[in-house]
Design an enzyme around this catalytic site. Structure first.
Site, short mmCIF file in Angstrom:
data_model
loop_
_atom_site.label_atom_id
_atom_site.label_comp_id
_atom_site.label_asym_id
_atom_site.label_seq_id
_atom_site.Cartn_x
_atom_site.Cartn_y
_atom_site.Cartn_z
CD GLU B 26 -2.41 -1.27 2.80
OE1 GLU B 26 -2.19 -0.75 3.54
OE2 GLU B 26 -3.18 -2.83 2.34
CB SER B 56 -7.31 -6.40 0.73
OG SER B 56 -7.33 -7.80 0.57
CD GLU B 57 -3.69 -4.89 4.99
OE1 GLU B 57 -4.09 -5.23 5.44
OE2 GLU B 57 -2.97 -3.67 5.38
CG PHE B 80 1.68 -0.20 11.02
CD1 PHE B 80 2.60 0.93 12.18
CD2 PHE B 80 1.11 0.96 9.64
CE1 PHE B 80 2.75 2.07 11.98
CE2 PHE B 80 1.39 2.60 9.83
CZ PHE B 80 2.47 2.98 10.88
CG ASP B 82 0.40 -4.10 14.85
OD1 ASP B 82 0.20 -3.89 15.73
OD2 ASP B 82 0.93 -3.05 14.17
CG HIS B 126 -0.85 0.99 14.13
ND1 HIS B 126 -2.16 1.57 14.61
CD2 HIS B 126 -1.42 1.67 12.69
CE1 HIS B 126 -2.69 1.75 13.39
NE2 HIS B 126 -3.04 1.96 12.42
#
Lengths: 368, 327
Positions: B26, B56-57, B80, B82, B126
């Site tokens: 991203e 969208s990971e 990140f 997370d 985060h």
């Protein structure tokens, strides 16, 4: 003069954290050089100088800045007429290159206490100066560097094989040095018949199912003399002798990992079984070096064992803080053994030592 | 050179060398160049292979796995770490399995980069160090960014494994300098492990991956200065599989006291896996059980003072080691 203003980086935040300056205060920067890192609530952003010249910080790292704040100025070459600001920066590597050793806090405390010349500390040539190094310095004659040996041109360690001294042995060395510097020791020996003691030890071993040997026998016997001979368990403090409330008997243990002197505390109030159990724990700990501090501290009398085959005479040093060290040698004439006492002559005289040793002989020879 | 620059240079070198390598993430394209500027400049030089993606990971990681499946190389940047949880299924059920579930071994050359860790007030979602959640997945290797390991070499190693890798990058490292340690400590790197030590035998060994290595170093210095406790620091580049005890053997045997430091919150951590392996190997000669030093077992707070209290730091490491060694 140009100004570096904080741009508006996003719509979420009204302020950003100045994380760090990427170019030093006074550094010469080009227009496109990233000079500062700021952070928004989500991301880090490097800001470029925007102009060429000498960078002057206006805000220090860790502070918050807002869009449009001026956080630095960039002076054009003509304006930067003052002394070349780079010079203090170049001074730093020189200082580092001099490589002053790192002195630990315990070492520094001892340096201050003994008033040792910093030059001597530096001359040690070690990157880290520990308390043990300072003790070594203090023990060495102040003019060690100018002794005839050193002057004779023999360069130390050049081309020689080195044997590193273990940590435990270095501690022993410190004690020996301190002992020989501070304690005028004398020595007396009395021949004792250990036959009854050996017999007693064998019987007790079976009875309490713990190994009982010379160490256990003498720890208990010596502890029993505490009340009659309080000075032998004292500490010399200037012109006074400080008596101790109870006999805490140190015993030398060396299982090849270095010499330790663990302590049987309050040995007079312990049973043989208790003493045997404690000493067994100490021997196990000596094999692995896993003593607790309390195991090794507080001795006011030390029993040293020299029962290896063939030893006929051993003169122990008197451990600093104690007055006596008893040398227990194995029998060499059937059951007859020479049991010796090294003692601090400031407090104890030959007659006292003989009385003590004969009292001990009495106890050991009457064991049944 | 700063760690971020080293990482950026590594990615640039890989893109130049591997014509079928893609970098996805991203906002990774210029001028933004990623949230932490690691991909800056890359899309300018390689516009058709450095691609910004939708948020969208799961999708990005899936695309990377598809590229790897068809023989290409892929690097994914999760903004990140997370959010790697959103890519977990792709890694756990698809990418890692694909290495071996088609009958013969299939090379899957992909790396998922995850900026992790706290210390910046980014709050509960985060700031995490999610390494522990990825430990123990067959066919998935875990690495961690470190100032002592050149990133180009680390990426080469990851691709050479031919299996999916997750690369954890502690954000606080980006602005640090590569490599250097202050005297009297010195550093040497071999076998994927950097070793920071003093002359002479240490009192203990600290195993700490890149993100916490500098905190361990600071503690080592204060332990030396204040307590005369000597530590050797081992910084592994690969976290899992952790089959590196060989490299650690000499130090562990000498010191017999081992501390594992990680920023993960307490419970089921990577350090526990390391401790287990070291116990199996060295149980009889250790003076203490391997001691874990990690963050508190709670959600990471946003407020700076609360965050400081929750995360593992220099003083946590100092006091834990001091207490264990001196009682």
């Amino acid at each position: 003069m140009a100004e570096l203003r904080v741009p508006k980086l996003n719509n979420n935040d009204t302020e950003y954290l100045l994380v760090e300056w990427l170019a030093a205060d006074g550094a010469r920067v080009a227009e496109d050089d990233a000079v500062v890192l700021v952070e928004t609530s989500k991301a880090a952003e490097e800001l470029t100088a925007g102009a060429s010249g000498v960078l002057r910080h206006r805000l220090r790292p860790g502070l918050w800045c807002h869009p449009d704040d001026v956080i630095a100025s960039i002076e054009q070459a003509a304006e930067a007429s003052g002394p070349e600001p780079a010079s203090p920066v170049t001074a730093q590597p020189d200082m580092a290159g001099d490589s002053a050793p790192l002195v630990t806090a315990p070492a520094q405390a001892l340096i201050d206490e003994l008033g040792i010349d910093p030059e001597r500390v530096r001359a040690l040539g070690v990157p880290v100066v520990r308390r043990a190094d300072v003790e070594r310095l203090a023990a060495a004659p102040a003019a060690a560097g100018a002794t005839p040996d050193a002057a004779s041109g023999e360069t130390p360690a050049a081309g020689r094989a080195e044997h590193p001294i273990s940590r435990v042995q270095r501690a022993v060395a410190r004690s020996v040095e301190l002992s020989h510097q501070t304690i005028p020791a004398a020595y007396a020996v009395v021949r004792m018949d250990l036959g009854p003691a050996i017999e007693h030890a064998r019987a007790t071993t079976r009875e309490i199912r713990r190994p009982v040997g010379y160490a256990e026998v003498f720890v208990q016997a010596v502890a029993g003399l505490h009340e009659r001979f309080p000075l032998f368990f004292a500490t010399v403090d200037g012109t006074r002798a400080l008596l101790s409330e109870a006999p805490h008997i140190g015993v030398t243990v060396d299982v090849g990992e270095g010499l330790y002197v663990p302590v049987v505390h309050d040995a007079a109030n312990r049973t043989t079984k208790d003493i045997a159990t404690t000493l067994m724990k100490h021997r196990l700990a000596a094999a692995t070096g896993e003593f607790k501090e309390s195991d090794l501290s507080g001795a006011n009398f030390v029993v040293t064992l020299h029962t290896e085959h063939g030893v006929v005479l051993a003169i122990p040093f008197v451990f600093p803080g104690t007055v006596c060290a008893l040398a227990v040698a194995g029998p060499r004439d059937g059951t007859l053994a020479d049991i010796g006492l090294a003692y601090d002559h400031r407090l104890i005289n030959g007659r006292d030592a003989a009385l003590f040793l004969n009292a001990l002989k009495d106890v050991v020879e009457r064991l049944t | 050179m700063r760690v971020a620059e080293n990482l950026n240079a590594a990615l640039a070198a890989l893109l130049a060398r591997e014509p079928n390598l893609y970098v996805l993430g991203e906002d990774v394209v210029d001028p933004y160049g990623g949230a932490f500027k690691i991909t800056r400049g890359l899309s300018t030089d390689f516009p058709d292979r450095v691609l910004s993606t939708p948020i969208s990971e799961n999708a990005i990681t899936g695309v990377a796995a598809g590229l790897a499946l068809s023989g290409d190389l892929a690097i994914v940047e999760i903004m990140f770490g997370d959010f790697a949880a959103l890519a977990f299924d792709q890694l756990f059920n698809f990418a890692s399995k694909s290495v071996s579930m088609y009958g013969s071994r299939l090379p899957m050359r992909m790396v998922v980069r995850c900026p992790v860790g706290g210390g910046r007030g980014y709050g509960p979602t985060h700031s995490q160090s999610p390494q522990k959640h990825f430990v123990g997945i067959p066919g998935l290797a875990l690495y961690e960014l470190s100032p002592f390991h050149d990133n180009l070499a680390v990426f080469e190693e990851m691709f050479a494994r031919e299996e999916p890798c997750v690369f954890f990058e502690d954000k606080v490292l980006y602005t640090r300098q590569m490599g250097a340690v202050e005297p009297p400590f010195s550093v040497e790197t071999s076998g994927g492990v950097a070793r920071v030590s003093l002359d002479g035998p240490p009192d203990c060994v600290i195993i700490a991956p890149g993100g916490v290595a500098h905190r361990a170093l600071a503690a080592m210095r204060s332990l030396l200065v204040e307590e005369e406790i000597t530590c050797t620091l081992l910084v592994p580049s690969r976290l899992y599989p952790f089959d590196q005890p060989d490299v650690f053997d000499v130090d562990v045997r000498a010191a017999r006291r081992v501390f594992v430091v990680e920023e993960s919150t307490a419970g089921g951590t990577w350090g526990a896996e390391v401790a287990h392996l070291l116990h199996r190997r060295h149980w009889g000669r250790l003076a203490l059980p391997v001691t874990l030093i990690h963050s508190l077992g709670g959600v990471i707070p946003t407020a700076a003072h609360l965050e400081r209290a929750a995360l593992v730091n220099e003083s946590t490491i100092h006091s834990t080691i001091r207490e264990a060694l001196r009682g």
